[in-house]
Motif scaffolding. Structure first.
Motif, PDB file in Angstrom:
ATOM      1  N   LEU A   1       0.831  -1.194   0.000  1.00 45.73           N
ATOM      2  CA  LEU A   1       0.000   0.000   0.000  1.00 45.73           C
ATOM      3  C   LEU A   1       0.873   1.254   0.000  1.00 45.73           C
ATOM      4  N   GLU A   2       0.698   2.076  -1.035  1.00 43.06           N
ATOM      5  CA  GLU A   2       1.410   3.342  -1.143  1.00 43.06           C
ATOM      6  C   GLU A   2       0.618   4.443  -0.446  1.00 43.06           C
ATOM      7  N   SER A   3      -0.679   4.523  -0.744  1.00 39.83           N
ATOM      8  CA  SER A   3      -1.504   5.559  -0.121  1.00 39.83           C
ATOM      9  C   SER A   3      -2.980   5.280  -0.371  1.00 39.83           C
ATOM     10  N   LYS A   4      -3.798   5.840   0.499  1.00 36.92           N
ATOM     11  CA  LYS A   4      -5.239   5.838   0.273  1.00 36.92           C
ATOM     12  C   LYS A   4      -5.540   7.067  -0.576  1.00 36.92           C
ATOM     13  N   MET A   5      -6.276   6.867  -1.667  1.00 37.71           N
ATOM     14  CA  MET A   5      -6.592   7.976  -2.553  1.00 37.71           C
ATOM     15  C   MET A   5      -7.726   8.814  -1.952  1.00 37.71           C
ATOM     16  N   ARG A   6      -7.808  10.053  -2.389  1.00 35.91           N
ATOM     17  CA  ARG A   6      -8.939  10.887  -1.970  1.00 35.91           C
ATOM     18  C   ARG A   6     -10.239  10.297  -2.504  1.00 35.91           C
ATOM     19  N   TYR A   7     -10.200   9.754  -3.711  1.00 38.39           N
ATOM     20  CA  TYR A   7     -11.324   9.046  -4.314  1.00 38.39           C
ATOM     21  C   TYR A   7     -10.830   8.370  -5.582  1.00 38.39           C
ATOM     22  N   GLY A   8     -11.707   7.602  -6.222  1.00 41.53           N
ATOM     23  CA  GLY A   8     -11.312   6.866  -7.419  1.00 41.53           C
ATOM     24  C   GLY A   8     -11.611   7.641  -8.689  1.00 41.53           C
ATOM     25  N   GLU A   9     -12.125   6.952  -9.701  1.00 41.91           N
ATOM     26  CA  GLU A   9     -12.444   7.634 -10.966  1.00 41.91           C
ATOM     27  C   GLU A   9     -13.462   8.748 -10.745  1.00 41.91           C
ATOM     28  N   ASN A  10     -14.364   8.527  -9.798  1.00 38.87           N
ATOM     29  CA  ASN A  10     -15.371   9.525  -9.443  1.00 38.87           C
ATOM     30  C   ASN A  10     -15.373   9.724  -7.938  1.00 38.87           C
ATOM     31  N   SER A  11     -15.908  10.850  -7.495  1.00 36.96           N
ATOM     32  CA  SER A  11     -15.771  11.237  -6.091  1.00 36.96           C
ATOM     33  C   SER A  11     -16.487  10.299  -5.121  1.00 36.96           C
ATOM     34  N   HIS A  12     -17.432   9.496  -5.608  1.00 38.75           N
ATOM     35  CA  HIS A  12     -18.142   8.581  -4.705  1.00 38.75           C
ATOM     36  C   HIS A  12     -17.468   7.205  -4.612  1.00 38.75           C
ATOM     37  N   GLN A  13     -16.328   7.022  -5.308  1.00 36.79           N
ATOM     38  CA  GLN A  13     -15.656   5.719  -5.314  1.00 36.79           C
ATOM     39  C   GLN A  13     -14.391   5.744  -4.461  1.00 36.79           C
ATOM     40  N   PRO A  14     -14.350   5.001  -3.342  1.00 39.16           N
ATOM     41  CA  PRO A  14     -13.104   4.884  -2.570  1.00 39.16           C
ATOM     42  C   PRO A  14     -12.024   4.201  -3.417  1.00 39.16           C
ATOM     43  N   ALA A  15     -10.770   4.536  -3.167  1.00 37.91           N
ATOM     44  CA  ALA A  15      -9.680   3.966  -3.970  1.00 37.91           C
ATOM     45  C   ALA A  15      -8.384   3.952  -3.173  1.00 37.91           C
ATOM     46  N   TRP A  16      -7.477   3.041  -3.553  1.00 44.26           N
ATOM     47  CA  TRP A  16      -6.179   2.901  -2.901  1.00 44.26           C
ATOM     48  C   TRP A  16      -5.113   2.715  -3.974  1.00 44.26           C
ATOM     49  N   PHE A  17      -3.905   3.136  -3.675  1.00 43.44           N
ATOM     50  CA  PHE A  17      -2.792   3.015  -4.619  1.00 43.44           C
ATOM     51  C   PHE A  17      -1.763   2.059  -4.030  1.00 43.44           C
ATOM     52  N   TYR A  18      -1.483   0.982  -4.743  1.00 45.19           N
ATOM     53  CA  TYR A  18      -0.488  -0.006  -4.326  1.00 45.19           C
ATOM     54  C   TYR A  18       0.710   0.046  -5.269  1.00 45.19           C
ATOM     55  N   ARG A  19       1.880  -0.166  -4.718  1.00 48.17           N
ATOM     56  CA  ARG A  19       3.093  -0.204  -5.543  1.00 48.17           C
ATOM     57  C   ARG A  19       3.619  -1.633  -5.604  1.00 48.17           C
ATOM     58  N   ASP A  20       4.302  -1.951  -6.670  1.00 47.24           N
ATOM     59  CA  ASP A  20       4.929  -3.261  -6.838  1.00 47.24           C
ATOM     60  C   ASP A  20       5.909  -3.490  -5.696  1.00 47.24           C
ATOM     61  N   ALA A  21       5.867  -4.679  -5.109  1.00 46.88           N
ATOM     62  CA  ALA A  21       6.783  -4.989  -4.008  1.00 46.88           C
ATOM     63  C   ALA A  21       8.236  -4.966  -4.458  1.00 46.88           C
ATOM     64  N   LEU A  22       8.476  -5.214  -5.737  1.00 46.15           N
ATOM     65  CA  LEU A  22       9.818  -5.100  -6.317  1.00 46.15           C
ATOM     66  C   LEU A  22       9.840  -3.836  -7.157  1.00 46.15           C
ATOM     67  N   PRO A  23      10.345  -2.731  -6.633  1.00 41.70           N
ATOM     68  CA  PRO A  23      10.203  -1.417  -7.280  1.00 41.70           C
ATOM     69  C   PRO A  23      10.821  -1.361  -8.670  1.00 41.70           C
ATOM     70  N   LYS A  24      10.184  -0.597  -9.541  1.00 40.05           N
ATOM     71  CA  LYS A  24      10.699  -0.304 -10.872  1.00 40.05           C
ATOM     72  C   LYS A  24      11.095   1.175 -10.908  1.00 40.05           C
ATOM     73  N   LYS A  25      12.264   1.470 -11.487  1.00 38.17           N
ATOM     74  CA  LYS A  25      12.754   2.854 -11.487  1.00 38.17           C
ATOM     75  C   LYS A  25      11.918   3.761 -12.378  1.00 38.17           C
ATOM     76  N   TYR A  26      11.605   3.280 -13.589  1.00 40.06           N
ATOM     77  CA  TYR A  26      10.848   4.106 -14.520  1.00 40.06           C
ATOM     78  C   TYR A  26       9.367   3.788 -14.328  1.00 40.06           C
ATOM     79  N   ALA A  27       8.796   4.333 -13.287  1.00 39.34           N
ATOM     80  CA  ALA A  27       7.391   4.088 -12.955  1.00 39.34           C
ATOM     81  C   ALA A  27       6.898   5.220 -12.078  1.00 39.34           C
ATOM     82  N   ILE A  28       5.627   5.482 -12.138  1.00 42.70           N
ATOM     83  CA  ILE A  28       5.046   6.572 -11.357  1.00 42.70           C
ATOM     84  C   ILE A  28       5.256   6.350  -9.864  1.00 42.70           C
TER      85      ILE A  28
END
Length: 512
Positions: A207-234
């Motif tokens: 888990l990288e962070s809990k998002m403020r919302y997803g595609e729309n404001s009524h959708q909860p969302a979370w951002f996960y990162r790859d456990a094996l990090p990639k350099k050229y990635a958001i």
């Protein structure tokens, strides 16, 4: 006296935690380097061998795999048969386990380490103890994360024990931890065996962070990162300014980075809603920005910008005049950063572009009840792969424009048509249910700029000759497309009728 077993690879914070346990009448069992650190800090410990009555063997591969350890962890205090068995065999209960595992991830991401090093850093005893303790959470507290030390000690200090709710939560965390650890091992072995479609697909993300919302404001969302990090990635970008990235920001930024990866010279990519709205390439960044902006000065509003060179102050001043969501670059000159930071909400991200050519990862898309997995589309055909199928061949300038158009259409949602010249995209038609509508959109945007170098790229074959005719009537001089339609000959004849060049690549670039 209660017992705690402590065995750690990451020992930060453990002395204070162990001191807190001792203050709550815990006897400490420990191993190896952890025991040495605790003893040096003045904390009395029992060696595992003193509990098991059996020496550590096989270079440490076997030390805690013993009934005196696992019996002490798994024995249920509420079952008289378990209690009687433990008393008969002189197995003392272990009430708390604090374990983190051999650094497998750190080993396999260290280029100086080899396969043998990876194997020796597969922990066996640690996961076994964690699973035993977690299974028996009614009686045993299991700690895998130093972030939980304070909470555990607070409950011990206040209540004399951890609460059942806390033990259950910590048990779930332990199972997540061991599952992730095993998933990394499984993934590593699959890579070593060049296994592209394992029978069981085990993926692990953090888990990288809990998002403020997803595609729309009524959708909860979370951002996960790859456990094996990639350099050229958001996930590896360093944010220098602006508010938290949104769900849609992250998807758009990822799409823009995929496009930027295609270009070597100074290039600016402008993206909106997962589609490029302008791509400019030049001999310097400022001119590349001018070209990208000119491609679609309307759609760029609120867009994502990726620049593959350090941002200079002149380029920054031009970008500052617009409302943009995100700017991503390898770096920002101090004066450029000062200009752009005047907009407090503008997200500025710094990212290492040197790793953009790393081995492509697989990409996944969730569907109801399953997961689609494919290798990223890293193929890009060049002149050597192209076949001229018309009487007329493209000029050198048209070939350069065709390559730019092909790079752009590859990252545009299907049905995709891109019109371009040697320097920039001129018009982009994306996501239409039929190809002729995409053609009309792309050509319509480009119309006032069409000249002798203007070309068109299609992400898939033409099912009919209508797109070719429309393009030719509106001044397009060369077309590149995969070919493969049963009506290819109709499109070729139409190109010959209007005296334009057509090339086929044999490679389709659908992007759904």
């Amino acid at each position: 006296m209660k017992r705690a077993l402590i065995s750690l690879s990451d020992k930060s914070g453990i002395v204070e935690f162990a001191q807190g346990l001792v203050a709550n009448d815990f006897e400490i069992i420990s191993t190896g380097g952890t025991q040495k650190m605790l003893e040096e800090a003045g904390i009395k410990t029992l060696a595992v061998e003193e509990v098991t009555n059996f020496p550590e063997i096989l270079d440490g591969r076997v030390k805690t795999l013993n009934p005196y350890i696992h019996g002490g962890l798994l024995g249920r205090r509420d079952l008289s048969e378990h209690v009687a068995t433990m008393e008969k065999l002189a197995i003392r209960p272990i009430d708390l386990v604090c374990v983190n595992l051999y650094p497998f991830k750190e080993t396999i991401t260290d280029p100086s380490k080899d396969f043998a090093d990876a194997i020796e850093n597969i922990d066996i005893g640690g996961p076994s103890m964690l699973r035993s303790a977690a299974k028996n959470f009614n009686d045993v507290t299991v700690v895998v994360d130093k972030a939980d030390y304070e909470k555990v000690l607070a409950e011990l200090n206040n209540e004399g024990n951890t609460t059942l709710a806390t033990r259950k939560k910590l048990a779930a965390k332990a199972f997540e931890h061991t599952a992730s650890y095993d998933a990394m091992i499984a993934h590593y072995f699959a890579e070593q065996l060049h296994e592209v479609a394992p029978e069981k697909l085990t993926l692990t993300y953090e888990l990288e962070s809990k998002m403020r919302y997803g595609e729309n404001s009524h959708q909860p969302a979370w951002f996960y990162r790859d456990a094996l990090p990639k350099k050229y990635a958001i996930t590896s970008a360093k944010q220098l300014n602006g508010k938290q990235l949104s769900y849609n920001n992250i998807k758009d930024a990822d799409a823009a980075l995929r496009i930027a990866r295609e270009f070597e010279g100074p290039t600016v990519v402008a993206l909106k809603h997962m589609n490029p709205c302008g791509i400019g390439q030049a001999d310097n960044l400022e001119k590349a920005w001018d070209l990208a902006y000119a491609a679609d000065p309307i759609s760029i509003f609120g867009g994502i910008i990726v620049l593959n060179r350090p941002v200079d102050v002149k380029t920054a001043e031009k970008m500052h005049k617009l409302f943009l969501e995100i700017i991503i670059a390898p770096s920002f000159e101090p004066a450029a950063l000062e200009v752009l930071k005047q907009k407090k909400n503008l997200r500025l991200l710094e990212l290492d572009f040197s790793a953009k050519d790393e081995t492509p990862a697989f990409e996944t898309v969730s569907v109801m009840g399953g997961l689609l997995v494919q290798e990223q589309d890293m193929t890009l055909e060049d002149l050597a792969d192209w076949t001229v199928v018309t009487k007329k061949a493209p000029t050198k300038a048209q070939e350069k424009a065709l390559l730019l158009a092909l790079k752009a259409v590859k990252h545009t949602k299907s049905n995709a048509i891109v019109v371009a010249n040697t320097e920039r995209t001129l018009g982009i038609g994306a996501g239409q249910p039929n190809r002729i509508d995409s053609t009309k959109i792309a050509v319509g945007h480009a119309k006032e700029f069409i000249d002798a170098e203007t070309v068109l790229a299609s992400d898939a074959f033409f099912p009919m000759d209508d797109c070719v005719e429309y393009a030719a009537k509106n001044g397009i001089k060369a077309i590149i497309q995969p070919g493969g339609s049963i009506r290819d000959e109709d499109s070729i004849k139409m190109a010959d009728k209007y005296g334009i060049a057509m090339l086929t690549t044999g490679i389709r670039h659908f992007r759904h």
